[in-house]
Design an enzyme around this catalytic site. Structure first.
Site, PDB file in Angstrom:
ATOM      1  N   GLU A  16      87.961 -45.864  42.717  1.00  0.00           N
ATOM      2  CA  GLU A  16      87.918 -44.684  43.715  1.00  0.00           C
ATOM      3  C   GLU A  16      88.889 -43.717  42.523  1.00  0.00           C
ATOM      4  O   GLU A  16      90.052 -44.152  42.278  1.00  0.00           O
ATOM      5  CB  GLU A  16      88.584 -45.005  44.993  1.00  0.00           C
ATOM      6  CG  GLU A  16      89.126 -43.661  45.600  1.00  0.00           C
ATOM      7  CD  GLU A  16      87.744 -42.556  45.668  1.00  0.00           C
ATOM      8  OE1 GLU A  16      87.952 -41.454  45.461  1.00  0.00           O
ATOM      9  OE2 GLU A  16      86.617 -43.284  46.188  1.00  0.00           O
TER      10      GLU A  16
ATOM     11  N   ASP B 128      88.203 -43.031  37.438  1.00  0.00           N
ATOM     12  CA  ASP B 128      86.862 -42.505  37.245  1.00  0.00           C
ATOM     13  C   ASP B 128      85.791 -43.502  37.069  1.00  0.00           C
ATOM     14  O   ASP B 128      86.151 -44.569  36.277  1.00  0.00           O
ATOM     15  CB  ASP B 128      86.697 -41.240  36.209  1.00  0.00           C
ATOM     16  CG  ASP B 128      85.180 -40.964  36.103  1.00  0.00           C
ATOM     17  OD1 ASP B 128      84.545 -41.574  35.330  1.00  0.00           O
ATOM     18  OD2 ASP B 128      85.052 -39.795  36.625  1.00  0.00           O
TER      19      ASP B 128
ATOM     20  N   ASP C  64      78.366 -45.249  45.072  1.00  0.00           N
ATOM     21  CA  ASP C  64      78.420 -44.712  46.200  1.00  0.00           C
ATOM     22  C   ASP C  64      79.714 -43.746  46.051  1.00  0.00           C
ATOM     23  O   ASP C  64      80.284 -43.372  47.213  1.00  0.00           O
ATOM     24  CB  ASP C  64      78.840 -45.624  47.641  1.00  0.00           C
ATOM     25  CG  ASP C  64      78.554 -44.937  48.830  1.00  0.00           C
ATOM     26  OD1 ASP C  64      77.766 -43.906  49.049  1.00  0.00           O
ATOM     27  OD2 ASP C  64      79.047 -45.557  49.727  1.00  0.00           O
TER      28      ASP C  64
END
Length: 297
Positions: A118, A145, A166
């Site tokens: 994340e 990243d 996602d």
């Protein structure tokens, strides 16, 4: 009460809960380096939202009384990956949200290694505090990243049995996570029996471009979507798609494993399509031809 009736009542309750979003109570709000983050309660429903360009987009929701039961249809469709590989041992998730997917997968696969990536440390903190996201020796989170993480994992010659894409910035998927170059790197991380599932939108202006790009990198793929919402899961493998008939033996055992989470794996299976429904001359997305460029066409 029949299972069908129970499922119908559950869907009605979810609809009613979502319809009261305008009356939601904000229990947490902050401005991170990347976005406005909100956590809202609407009765029994708690949602993580990103406020972007004067609109709020749900990133993750759970029922406080039944935290193990999945709310969003697209998260249920994500389990299409387990139809192809029912017992993945190494899982990589790009984009944490509230950590719902990670929590569920750890309950299902307690011995699997789950790596969550994340970019926003504030999102990880919120997931821990408000959505019961947990970590242990098998479940980890990294602030990075997603593309950089995948590039470095490729250099380390790591492999994964299931990669879940996602990541959303509030408006859409970050453009550098849509290109041919990125998908080629992600493909290089898949084990021989690996599967990649990507959360996209079926009504996006980028639908054709995304389809052409995934097809260019992986060949034929399954689109997993239905009429319940606007999401489309793209499912790919590194060595060609297995036939739908060859996947049928996995459905029975998965049905028993997933039903407690509100996932009807038969419905997911029936949502598979390998139809090539985009123009043959559609451009492939690259680092030089990105979604931002499309806005100028």
């Amino acid at each position: 009460m029949s299972k069908q009736t129970s499922a119908t009542i559950f869907l009605i309750l979810i609809t009613l809960l979502v319809s009261t979003a305008s009356q939601a109570k904000v229990i947490h709000q902050e401005r991170s380096l990347y976005r406005n983050i909100l956590v809202e309660d609407s009765g029994n429903l708690r949602c993580l939202k990103f406020n972007v360009r004067s609109k709020k987009s749900n990133q993750s929701c759970f029922l406080k009384s039944e935290p193990e039961r999945l709310v969003f249809n697209y998260t249920k469709l994500m389990f299409s990956g387990m139809i192809v590989n029912p017992n993945p041992e190494r899982i990589l998730i790009i984009g944490l949200g509230g950590g719902t997917m990670s929590n569920t997968l750890h309950q299902l696969l307690p011995n699997a290694t789950i790596e969550n990536v994340e970019i926003d440390p504030a999102v990880i903190d919120v997931a821990r505090k408000y959505f019961s996201f947990f970590e242990n020796d098998h479940v980890t989170s990294v602030v990075k990243d997603g593309r950089i993480y995948i590039k470095r994992a490729l250099l380390k010659k790591q492999t994964y049995d299931w990669i879940i894409l996602d990541a959303f910035n509030g408006d859409y998927i970050p453009e550098h996570l849509l290109t041919k170059e990125f998908l080629t790197e992600a493909k290089g991380l898949l084990s021989d029996n690996g599967v990649l599932t990507a959360n996209t939108f079926s009504i996006s202006d980028l639908y054709n471009y995304e389809s052409a790009t995934y097809h260019d990198v992986f060949g034929d793929f399954y689109s997993v979507h239905n009429r319940k919402n606007e999401n489309r899961i793209i499912l790919v493998t590194p060595n060609g798609l297995p036939s739908l008939d060859s996947l049928k033996p996995n459905l029975g055992p998965l049905h028993d494993r997933l039903r407690q989470y509100g996932v009807n794996i038969l419905d997911v299976y029936e949502s598979f399509s390998s139809e090539q429904d985009w123009p043959a001359d559609t451009k492939v997305l690259t680092d030089q031809f990105s979604p931002a460029n499309l806005l100028n066409l």
